[in-house]
Design a protein around this motif. Structure first.
Motif, mmCIF file in Angstrom:
data_model
loop_
_atom_site.group_PDB
_atom_site.id
_atom_site.type_symbol
_atom_site.label_atom_id
_atom_site.label_comp_id
_atom_site.label_asym_id
_atom_site.label_seq_id
_atom_site.Cartn_x
_atom_site.Cartn_y
_atom_site.Cartn_z
ATOM 1 N N ALA A 1 -2.515 12.507 7.950
ATOM 2 C CA ALA A 1 -1.994 11.501 8.885
ATOM 3 C C ALA A 1 -1.796 10.159 8.199
ATOM 4 N N ALA A 2 -2.693 9.845 7.260
ATOM 5 C CA ALA A 2 -2.601 8.540 6.598
ATOM 6 C C ALA A 2 -1.337 8.413 5.764
ATOM 7 N N ILE A 3 -0.825 9.566 5.299
ATOM 8 C CA ILE A 3 0.320 9.505 4.412
ATOM 9 C C ILE A 3 1.631 9.344 5.171
ATOM 10 N N GLU A 4 1.652 9.673 6.450
ATOM 11 C CA GLU A 4 2.916 9.703 7.194
ATOM 12 C C GLU A 4 3.651 8.367 7.223
ATOM 13 N N PRO A 5 2.981 7.229 7.469
ATOM 14 C CA PRO A 5 3.736 5.975 7.472
ATOM 15 C C PRO A 5 4.185 5.538 6.079
ATOM 16 N N ILE A 6 3.617 6.148 5.037
ATOM 17 C CA ILE A 6 3.909 5.729 3.677
ATOM 18 C C ILE A 6 5.049 6.550 3.084
ATOM 19 N N LEU A 7 5.111 7.816 3.391
ATOM 20 C CA LEU A 7 6.059 8.715 2.768
ATOM 21 C C LEU A 7 6.896 9.392 3.822
ATOM 22 N N LYS A 8 8.203 9.441 3.627
ATOM 23 C CA LYS A 8 9.093 10.125 4.563
ATOM 24 C C LYS A 8 10.014 11.035 3.777
ATOM 25 N N VAL A 9 9.908 12.334 4.008
ATOM 26 C CA VAL A 9 10.798 13.282 3.361
ATOM 27 C C VAL A 9 12.062 13.366 4.201
ATOM 28 N N GLU A 78 9.916 -10.753 -3.339
ATOM 29 C CA GLU A 78 10.618 -10.955 -2.082
ATOM 30 C C GLU A 78 11.517 -9.774 -1.747
ATOM 31 N N TRP A 79 12.094 -9.133 -2.769
ATOM 32 C CA TRP A 79 13.019 -8.030 -2.525
ATOM 33 C C TRP A 79 12.330 -6.827 -1.876
ATOM 34 N N VAL A 80 11.031 -6.670 -2.081
ATOM 35 C CA VAL A 80 10.333 -5.473 -1.604
ATOM 36 C C VAL A 80 10.407 -5.349 -0.079
ATOM 37 N N ARG A 81 10.243 -6.474 0.623
ATOM 38 C CA ARG A 81 10.211 -6.383 2.079
ATOM 39 C C ARG A 81 11.601 -6.170 2.688
ATOM 40 N N HIS A 82 12.648 -6.278 1.879
ATOM 41 C CA HIS A 82 14.003 -6.090 2.380
ATOM 42 C C HIS A 82 14.580 -4.708 2.057
ATOM 43 N N THR A 83 13.947 -3.964 1.145
ATOM 44 C CA THR A 83 14.557 -2.744 0.639
ATOM 45 C C THR A 83 13.755 -1.494 0.975
ATOM 46 N N HIS A 84 14.447 -0.365 0.910
ATOM 47 C CA HIS A 84 13.834 0.957 0.989
ATOM 48 C C HIS A 84 13.859 1.569 -0.409
ATOM 49 N N GLU A 94 6.359 20.460 -11.325
ATOM 50 C CA GLU A 94 5.588 20.313 -10.086
ATOM 51 C C GLU A 94 4.088 20.389 -10.320
ATOM 52 N N ASP A 95 3.680 21.153 -11.318
ATOM 53 C CA ASP A 95 2.251 21.348 -11.552
ATOM 54 C C ASP A 95 1.639 20.307 -12.498
ATOM 55 N N LYS A 96 2.458 19.767 -13.407
ATOM 56 C CA LYS A 96 1.896 18.933 -14.461
ATOM 57 C C LYS A 96 2.220 17.451 -14.333
ATOM 58 N N VAL A 97 3.003 17.089 -13.323
ATOM 59 C CA VAL A 97 3.262 15.674 -13.053
ATOM 60 C C VAL A 97 2.531 15.304 -11.768
ATOM 61 N N LEU A 98 1.609 14.380 -11.868
ATOM 62 C CA LEU A 98 0.774 13.985 -10.736
ATOM 63 C C LEU A 98 1.303 12.664 -10.165
ATOM 64 N N PHE A 99 1.864 12.730 -8.957
ATOM 65 C CA PHE A 99 2.392 11.543 -8.274
ATOM 66 C C PHE A 99 1.562 11.332 -7.019
ATOM 67 N N ARG A 100 0.958 10.141 -6.881
ATOM 68 C CA ARG A 100 0.085 9.863 -5.738
ATOM 69 C C ARG A 100 0.515 8.579 -5.043
ATOM 70 N N VAL A 101 0.303 8.536 -3.736
ATOM 71 C CA VAL A 101 0.667 7.359 -2.956
ATOM 72 C C VAL A 101 -0.229 7.284 -1.728
ATOM 73 N N GLY A 102 -0.485 6.054 -1.253
ATOM 74 C CA GLY A 102 -1.314 5.888 -0.060
ATOM 75 C C GLY A 102 -1.490 4.422 0.291
ATOM 76 N N ASN A 122 7.063 3.917 0.739
ATOM 77 C CA ASN A 122 6.774 2.494 0.899
ATOM 78 C C ASN A 122 6.158 1.997 -0.398
ATOM 79 N N ASN A 123 6.943 1.309 -1.234
ATOM 80 C CA ASN A 123 6.416 0.896 -2.526
ATOM 81 C C ASN A 123 5.532 -0.340 -2.454
#
Length: 494
Positions: A1-9, A78-84, A94-102, A122-123
């Motif tokens: 649930a915590a990831i939903e507002p951060i990441l959108k497929v 400043e650009w961050v709050r204006h962009t996606h 897929e197995d050897k590159v570790l990408f994390r966000v939260g 959401n960067n």
């Protein structure tokens, strides 16, 4: 649930309104086009993609070498709050590159990605990536804005042209050196909000602080060993990150040395020699409150050893009324204020002293005359350099000081602001927007921390001294209105 507002497929969908549809693919099916990232190749999609592409503000291929980790961070600016932010994995494992966000370091989750898997993140949240593969990981990364953002200015680039990028900016290499630092200087007045304004301006992501606030490179830190203009410029620019900033002309820097305003004879020739292009900002404040604040600052025993040394010790055993009297008499003795009259010239009689007033007939003839300017130059010669304990009353004679600066620089190089305008609701944002516009930045940045800086409390002023100073400053305030305009009419109510 915590990831939903951060990441959108973003999946392929035609159910949304055509104007707003984001046409992407999760990569599960074979791409129906030759672009290799799962974008269907049909006329409707092409039309939509074209509309979307007009809102892209940044797009690049990011290559992460084998064995490299980009540590946990979040993007700023400043650009961050204006962009996606959209990622399109092109070459990955897929197995050897570790990408994390939260949202936080503790709630970061792994996102398993494969070529053609398009996702928006959401960067501003925490994110990190590690490449444990023996090959380069390559992502196409793009930032886009909503249609509501408005028109985007585009700059056509030449084939093979190089760009120089920082976390805050992106510049063409061919533009290096087009902005010579510094861009601006807050020249005064002391104890009129200059520290606050400098802090507010430096919150803008395109402004870089000087190596120190109050460089004083044009007054008491002036290097007398430099005998050529080139040497003097080189010396003064060392107080800024000049070498780095020359490569990035979209970034700017400035100084705040409020002692410059009160020393025009000394500083103006040096400013014209070293920084003739500079934009200057003058902060003014009710001169009575300004003087009281200066006295409280230089007699305060709070601060570092260096701060106490610079403040001086001349006033430590004197009360405010004594210092006011000494400065007024010093100006009178040197011929700077012949219009100030003390009944029967009894300066040692307390009742007579507090009854002093301006002879307006003499004032009108003397103010602005060559005799006044000559006396002002003589007064400046007696100003000590390495102490702030001087010119308590004279610093509030704003028109006399500003007039000298206006004679030597174009009027559009100056912005004059009033501290009291910052004290009202929304005042900081309005004043800072004017400052941003003055130095050539878009004025729409909103300052986050609007708290006053370098403020202190002090004992109330006695009514007799306040009344005396109101009489003294009243004609000077009217002359200030004459050179600054209607906005400054009755600026402080006396």
């Amino acid at each position: 649930a915590a990831i939903e507002p951060i990441l959108k497929v973003l999946n392929l969908s035609h159910e949304e309104d055509e104007e707003e549809n984001v046409v992407v693919n999760d990569g599960a099916d074979e791409p129906s086009s030759e672009n290799g990232i799962g974008l269907p190749n049909n006329s409707k999609t092409s039309e939509k993609s074209n509309k979307k592409s007009k809102r892209i503000v940044r797009m690049l291929l990011a290559s992460l070498p084998p064995g490299v980790t980009i540590p946990i961070h979040h993007d700023t600016g400043e650009w961050v709050r204006h962009t996606h932010r959209v990622h399109v994995p092109v070459i990955t494992n897929e197995d050897k590159v570790l990408f994390r966000v939260g949202p936080t370091e503790q709630t970061m989750e792994r996102i398993r990605v494969h070529p053609g898997h398009v996702f928006e993140m959401n960067n501003q949240a925490k994110h990190a990536v590690s490449n444990h593969w023996d090959n380069y990981r390559v992502h196409l990364i793009l930032d886009y804005v909503d249609e509501s953002f408005g028109t985007i200015q585009r700059i056509p680039l030449n084939p093979g042209e190089r760009l120089l990028q920082t976390r805050r900016s992106i510049d063409r290499e061919s533009d290096c050196g087009k902005r010579v630092p510094p861009t601006f200087c807050i020249i005064g007045a002391q104890k009129a909000g200059t520290t606050s304004l400098y802090d507010y301006m430096n919150q803008h992501p395109l402004i870089i602080r000087a190596r120190r606030r109050e460089t004083h490179c044009l007054d008491w830190r002036w290097n007398t060993k430099c005998v050529t203009t080139m040497a003097r410029k080189e010396y003064c620019t060392k107080f800024f990150y000049a070498k780095e900033l020359l490569k990035h002309p979209s970034l700017l820097t400035g100084d705040s040395t409020p002692s410059y305003l009160v020393s025009p004879d000394l500083v103006i020739p040096r400013m014209k020699e070293c920084f003739p292009w500079i934009k200057m900002i003058v902060m003014l404040r009710n001169p009575i409150k300004r003087s009281h604040s200066q006295y409280a600052m230089v007699t305060s025993q709070d601060g570092t050893e260096q701060q106490l040394k610079i403040r001086g010790t001349e006033w430590l055993k004197k009360n405010f009324e004594t210092v006011v009297k000494e400065d007024i008499l010093a100006m009178k003795d040197i011929g700077l204020i012949p219009y100030w009259k003390i009944p029967n010239d009894k300066k040692d009689d307390e009742d007579a002293w507090f009854s002093g007033e301006v002879d307006y007939e003499i004032f009108e003839k003397f103010a602005g005359s060559p005799e006044e300017e000559k006396a002002w130059s003589e007064y400046q010669k007696g100003m000590p350099m390495m102490t702030g304990s001087h010119s308590l009353v004279a610093r509030g004679m704003y028109e006399l000081q500003i007039r000298q600066w206006f004679k030597h620089f174009d009027r559009d190089q100056f912005l004059v602001l009033k501290l009291e305008d910052m004290a009202v609701e929304g005042g900081v944002q309005r004043c800072v927007r004017r400052a941003f516009k003055h130095v050539g930045l878009p004025p729409d940045y909103r300052v986050q921390d609007v708290s006053p800086k370098n403020a202190r409390s002090y004992n109330p002023m006695c009514d007799q001294t306040k009344a005396l100073l109101e009489r003294f400053y009243a004609p000077h305030n009217r002359r200030l209105e004459a050179i600054l305009g209607e906005e400054w009419k009755n600026a402080w109510g006396y």
